[in-house]
Motif scaffolding. Structure first.
Motif, PDB file in Angstrom:
ATOM      1  N   MET A  50       0.827  -1.211   0.000  1.00 31.60           N
ATOM      2  CA  MET A  50       0.000   0.000   0.000  1.00 31.60           C
ATOM      3  C   MET A  50       0.856   1.254   0.000  1.00 31.60           C
ATOM      4  SD  MET A  50      -3.404  -0.959   2.280  1.00 31.60           S
ATOM      5  CE  MET A  50      -2.739  -0.157   3.667  1.00 31.60           C
ATOM      6  N   LEU A  51       1.887   1.299   0.854  1.00 29.38           N
ATOM      7  CA  LEU A  51       2.772   2.464   0.901  1.00 29.38           C
ATOM      8  C   LEU A  51       3.550   2.610  -0.402  1.00 29.38           C
ATOM      9  CD1 LEU A  51       4.212   2.271   4.537  1.00 29.38           C
ATOM     10  CD2 LEU A  51       2.457   3.831   3.663  1.00 29.38           C
ATOM     11  N   GLY A  52       3.979   1.490  -0.960  1.00 25.66           N
ATOM     12  CA  GLY A  52       4.720   1.531  -2.216  1.00 25.66           C
ATOM     13  C   GLY A  52       3.893   2.062  -3.365  1.00 25.66           C
ATOM     14  N   ILE A  53       2.658   1.604  -3.476  1.00 25.56           N
ATOM     15  CA  ILE A  53       1.779   2.070  -4.555  1.00 25.56           C
ATOM     16  C   ILE A  53       1.453   3.545  -4.380  1.00 25.56           C
ATOM     17  CG2 ILE A  53      -0.547   1.821  -5.520  1.00 25.56           C
ATOM     18  CD1 ILE A  53      -0.216  -1.241  -4.952  1.00 25.56           C
ATOM     19  N   GLN A  54       1.151   3.965  -3.153  1.00 23.12           N
ATOM     20  CA  GLN A  54       0.884   5.380  -2.889  1.00 23.12           C
ATOM     21  C   GLN A  54       2.106   6.233  -3.220  1.00 23.12           C
ATOM     22  OE1 GLN A  54      -0.203   5.470   1.233  1.00 23.12           O
ATOM     23  NE2 GLN A  54      -2.361   5.123   0.820  1.00 23.12           N
ATOM     24  N   SER A  55       3.275   5.757  -2.837  1.00 21.77           N
ATOM     25  CA  SER A  55       4.514   6.509  -3.085  1.00 21.77           C
ATOM     26  C   SER A  55       4.781   6.627  -4.571  1.00 21.77           C
ATOM     27  CB  SER A  55       5.693   5.823  -2.391  1.00 21.77           C
ATOM     28  OG  SER A  55       5.497   5.790  -1.001  1.00 21.77           O
ATOM     29  N   LYS A  56       4.577   5.539  -5.298  1.00 23.20           N
ATOM     30  CA  LYS A  56       4.799   5.552  -6.745  1.00 23.20           C
ATOM     31  C   LYS A  56       3.905   6.580  -7.420  1.00 23.20           C
ATOM     32  CE  LYS A  56       4.376   2.753 -10.882  1.00 23.20           C
ATOM     33  NZ  LYS A  56       3.884   1.507 -11.450  1.00 23.20           N
ATOM     34  N   GLU A  57       2.653   6.671  -6.970  1.00 17.23           N
ATOM     35  CA  GLU A  57       1.681   7.567  -7.596  1.00 17.23           C
ATOM     36  C   GLU A  57       1.858   9.023  -7.178  1.00 17.23           C
ATOM     37  OE1 GLU A  57      -2.059   5.837  -6.496  1.00 17.23           O
ATOM     38  OE2 GLU A  57      -1.852   4.195  -7.932  1.00 17.23           O
ATOM     39  N   GLN A  58       2.341   9.274  -5.953  1.00 17.46           N
ATOM     40  CA  GLN A  58       2.325  10.633  -5.417  1.00 17.46           C
ATOM     41  C   GLN A  58       3.691  11.282  -5.260  1.00 17.46           C
ATOM     42  OE1 GLN A  58      -0.025  10.705  -1.816  1.00 17.46           O
ATOM     43  NE2 GLN A  58      -1.558   9.366  -2.689  1.00 17.46           N
ATOM     44  N   CYS A  59       4.761  10.502  -5.204  1.00 19.07           N
ATOM     45  CA  CYS A  59       6.078  11.062  -4.907  1.00 19.07           C
ATOM     46  C   CYS A  59       6.985  11.012  -6.134  1.00 19.07           C
ATOM     47  CB  CYS A  59       6.737  10.300  -3.759  1.00 19.07           C
ATOM     48  SG  CYS A  59       5.773  10.309  -2.231  1.00 19.07           S
ATOM     49  N   THR A  60       8.014  11.852  -6.115  1.00 17.28           N
ATOM     50  CA  THR A  60       9.002  11.862  -7.182  1.00 17.28           C
ATOM     51  C   THR A  60      10.397  11.700  -6.585  1.00 17.28           C
ATOM     52  OG1 THR A  60       9.200  14.268  -7.061  1.00 17.28           O
ATOM     53  CG2 THR A  60       7.606  13.382  -8.636  1.00 17.28           C
ATOM     54  N   ARG A  61      11.389  11.518  -7.412  1.00 18.71           N
ATOM     55  CA  ARG A  61      12.799  11.433  -7.009  1.00 18.71           C
ATOM     56  C   ARG A  61      13.068  10.325  -6.005  1.00 18.71           C
ATOM     57  NH1 ARG A  61      11.319  16.602  -6.304  1.00 18.71           N
ATOM     58  NH2 ARG A  61      11.609  16.468  -4.083  1.00 18.71           N
ATOM     59  N   GLY A  62      12.287   9.226  -6.050  1.00 19.22           N
ATOM     60  CA  GLY A  62      12.534   8.117  -5.135  1.00 19.22           C
ATOM     61  C   GLY A  62      12.012   8.328  -3.728  1.00 19.22           C
ATOM     62  N   TRP A  63      11.298   9.428  -3.486  1.00 18.28           N
ATOM     63  CA  TRP A  63      10.750   9.670  -2.158  1.00 18.28           C
ATOM     64  C   TRP A  63       9.607   8.700  -1.912  1.00 18.28           C
ATOM     65  CZ3 TRP A  63      11.100  15.125   0.168  1.00 18.28           C
ATOM     66  CH2 TRP A  63      12.364  15.668  -0.095  1.00 18.28           C
ATOM     67  N   TYR A  64       9.137   8.597  -0.702  1.00 15.58           N
ATOM     68  CA  TYR A  64       8.124   7.615  -0.342  1.00 15.58           C
ATOM     69  C   TYR A  64       7.212   8.172   0.742  1.00 15.58           C
ATOM     70  CZ  TYR A  64      10.471   6.860   4.066  1.00 15.58           C
ATOM     71  OH  TYR A  64      10.984   7.041   5.309  1.00 15.58           O
ATOM     72  N   ILE A  65       6.085   7.494   0.945  1.00 11.21           N
ATOM     73  CA  ILE A  65       5.136   7.842   2.003  1.00 11.21           C
ATOM     74  C   ILE A  65       5.332   6.837   3.139  1.00 11.21           C
ATOM     75  CG2 ILE A  65       2.690   7.975   2.604  1.00 11.21           C
ATOM     76  CD1 ILE A  65       2.187   8.873  -0.288  1.00 11.21           C
ATOM     77  N   ALA A  66       5.593   7.322   4.336  1.00 13.13           N
ATOM     78  CA  ALA A  66       5.915   6.446   5.461  1.00 13.13           C
ATOM     79  C   ALA A  66       4.693   6.003   6.259  1.00 13.13           C
ATOM     80  CB  ALA A  66       6.911   7.131   6.388  1.00 13.13           C
ATOM     81  N   GLY A  67       3.535   6.559   5.988  1.00  7.50           N
ATOM     82  CA  GLY A  67       2.344   6.161   6.728  1.00  7.50           C
ATOM     83  C   GLY A  67       1.161   7.020   6.355  1.00  7.50           C
ATOM     84  N   ALA A  68       0.005   6.617   6.837  1.00 11.21           N
ATOM     85  CA  ALA A  68      -1.239   7.322   6.526  1.00 11.21           C
ATOM     86  C   ALA A  68      -1.148   8.782   6.951  1.00 11.21           C
ATOM     87  CB  ALA A  68      -2.408   6.642   7.221  1.00 11.21           C
ATOM     88  N   GLY A  69      -1.538   9.666   6.060  1.00 13.99           N
ATOM     89  CA  GLY A  69      -1.571  11.082   6.356  1.00 13.99           C
ATOM     90  C   GLY A  69      -0.217  11.779   6.287  1.00 13.99           C
ATOM     91  N   GLN A  70       0.817  11.063   5.920  1.00 14.78           N
ATOM     92  CA  GLN A  70       2.147  11.668   5.848  1.00 14.78           C
ATOM     93  C   GLN A  70       2.475  11.999   4.398  1.00 14.78           C
ATOM     94  OE1 GLN A  70       5.218   9.576   7.916  1.00 14.78           O
ATOM     95  NE2 GLN A  70       3.885   9.028   9.595  1.00 14.78           N
TER      96      GLN A  70
END
Length: 88
Positions: free
Chosen positions: A57-77
């Motif tokens: 879930m975090l990986g898919i969200q990060s792929k869709e929303q982040c750039t430059r290899g950044w990632y989402i570490a949790g809900a609401g972050q």
């Protein structure tokens, strides 16, 4: 437990083939469940117990929303640098 982590990493790579190694490591740490360790090993459970569903879930969200290899570490972050997670 390395085979389980390797399998989880392969699953994430199947949905995000271009994920960077530092981002993968940060996502594995961010998705681990803390405090549920019942290991008899002296080092315990490292970052925690692997949660493959959370990792994907975090990986898919990060792929869709982040750039430059950044990632989402949790809900609401928001998007975070994987290099900051490796310093902790």
């Amino acid at each position: 437990m390395a085979p389980f982590v390797t399998g989880a990493a392969a699953l994430l790579r199947s949905v995000w083939p271009e994920v960077q190694q530092t981002t993968m490591a940060a996502l594995l740490r961010a998705s681990a469940k803390q405090g549920e360790c019942r290991s008899l090993q002296p080092r315990g459970c490292g970052a925690g117990l692997l949660d493959v569903n959370q990792l994907l879930m975090l990986g898919i969200q990060s792929k869709e929303q982040c750039t430059r290899g950044w990632y989402i570490a949790g809900a609401g972050q928001g998007c975070q640098s994987p290099h900051a997670a490796l310093i902790r």
